[in-house]
Write a protein that holds these residues in place. Structure first.
Motif: not given
Ligand code: PLP
Length: 450
Positions: A375-401
């Motif tokens: 909808g009107v919410r947009i998000e970008y993230h530091n992986t080429p492919v979108p994670p499919r669940n919370g576990g994949e997201y947490d493993a890929s998160k680059d806090h410093e960046l």
């Protein structure tokens, strides 16, 4: 694919921090003073999660802009982490609040506005009976109680990486198949394995395994995850969720707090979901504390007797200030004049433009990231492919960046939501605002890649 160099992140962080310190001297003075009387120097501890060594202190906020005490002006894409999703202090709500303040704030008696609100929520979300709460946390907590009452079961089911407010049962993480308290969870009252089952989002087999023993009162879920970036449901996931929850006698609670970004009846209306209970809060009254939950006829039939009983004031539902006249007046004005079809028609093309701007920069620079829109919410993230669940997201998160991207945006007059790269388009957002973000995003990525 372009590579992001760690040394470069450190070097830019130092430079950007220096710039932040130079431009935010009055905020620093207030923060130093605040630390002497406020926990962590702020009235609510999340406020220290912003980029920079201390938060900017706000002078005022209007529409989609914030002015800080140092005179810096920002395009606000965080919008109070959804609390002000439809803009800061919309005139219709300011007028309604002013009027109601002069006529009584809280009486522990209903006003006509509350009936209007109940009718409107039923029309938008399809569930027949509604109740007001103060916060989305409350709405979730009360709904879990109702589910336990109706089913006589104690466990609840959530997805790993969920956030539903400060609801004890949900402040968990799935670690090697076990439910454990989140790192940040202060003083968990009981071992959460006693109260909670957790699965990864989009995993239908795990869902069935969790429900099959027949001990789960409710599955509490956002229709699309929004607190681990935006993670969209796989095709068919909601069909399976509804079918399996019905098969095993579990109530389905859909938390629409953030997914109100999808339209006037949230994701539920846009996608024809049929939950037993719906919860929501945050932007419902443009930031005036109010929330709501709606229940089905089935749930109502099974709890009404208790709700009408003499002990209802000690039932665990509601609170003295809940449903007060001011909150309900603000909710009516917001639903009537702010969260409207007309505003969504304005906002959606801007959200698409925002998404395209980010996508083009990612493609042109070759940075290995992606962008998702809900909808009107947009998000970008530091992986080429979108994670499919919370576990994949947490493993890929680059806090410093992520922190650096936020600080670069802030130093260039843009506030992104502190916990992730999330942006909201409001009815006040303009093409100029969107393009301003695109150019700042481009500049930041180019600086990053050197
Ligand atoms: C999906 C969802 N539900 C509920 C809540 C709780 O909202 P509140 O903090 O206003 O109680 C949040 C807060 O971020 C949320 O993201």
């Amino acid at each position: 694919m372009a590579r992001v160099d760690r040394a470069r992140i450190k070097e830019l962080m130092q430079k950007e921090t220096k710039q932040f310190l130079k431009g935010h001297r009055k905020s620093k003075t207030l923060f130093d003073r605040g630390r002497k009387s406020l926990l962590a120097g702020v009235p609510m501890n999340w406020m220290v999660r912003w980029a920079g060594p201390y938060p900017v202190f706000v002078r005022e906020a209007h529409g989609t802009h914030i002015m800080d005490v140092d005179g810096n002006k920002y395009l606000d894409l965080c919008l109070g982490d959804t609390g002000a999703m439809f803009g800061h202090s919309p005139k219709a709500v300011v007028d309604a609040v002013r009027k109601q303040v002069a006529k009584g704030i809280t009486m522990m008696l209903p006003t006509e506005d509350s009936v209007w609100v109940g009718e409107e929520l039923s029309r938008r979300f399809g569930l027949p009976y509604w109740q007001v709460a103060m916060t989305a946390t409350d709405a979730n907590r009360f709904s879990i109680r109702l589910a336990r009452e109706v089913t006589g079961r104690s466990k609840i089911l959530v997805v790993n990486g969920c956030y539903h407010g400060t609801v004890d049962e949900t402040l968990i993480v799935l670690e090697n198949g076990r439910v454990v308290p989140r790192t940040g969870n202060i003083g968990p009252p009981v071992d959460p394995e006693e109260t909670t089952k957790a699965i990864e989002f989009n995993d239908v087999d795990a869902l069935e395994r969790a429900l099959a023993p027949g001990d789960v009162a409710c599955a509490l879920m956002e229709p699309a995850m929004t607190n681990r970036g935006i993670i969209l449901p796989d095709k068919g996931y909601h069909g399976a969720l509804r079918k399996l929850t019905r098969r095993y006698g579990t109530l389905l609670i859909i938390d629409e707090t953030h997914t109100l970004c999808c339209g006037i009846g949230g994701y539920t209306r846009e996608h024809g979901l049929k939950p037993d209970i719906i919860t929501m809060g945050k932007p419902l009254a443009s930031g005036v504390p109010v929330a709501a939950f709606g229940i089905s006829q089935y749930v109502s039939d099974r709890v009404m007797e208790r709700i009408l009983s003499d002990g209802t004031d000690e039932s665990g539902l509601g609170g003295t200030l809940t449903g007060n006249a001011l909150a309900v007046a603000a909710m009516r004005a917001t639903l009537e004049k702010v969260i409207t079809e007309a505003n969504f028609r304005r906002m959606l093309p801007l959200a698409e433009r925002f998404e395209k701007g980010v996508k083009d920069v990612i493609r042109d620079t070759g940075v290995p990231w992606h962008v998702v829109r809900l909808g009107v919410r947009i998000e970008y993230h530091n992986t080429p492919v979108p994670p499919r669940n919370g576990g994949e997201y947490d493993a890929s998160k680059d806090h410093e960046l992520e922190k650096l991207m936020h600080l670069m945006a802030l130093n260039r007059g843009i506030l992104l939501t502190p916990f992730h790269n999330m942006a909201l388009i409001s009815p006040f957002t303009t093409i100029r605002d969107v393009d301003h973000h695109t150019s700042v995003f481009k500049e930041s990525v180019e600086l990053l890649l050197g």
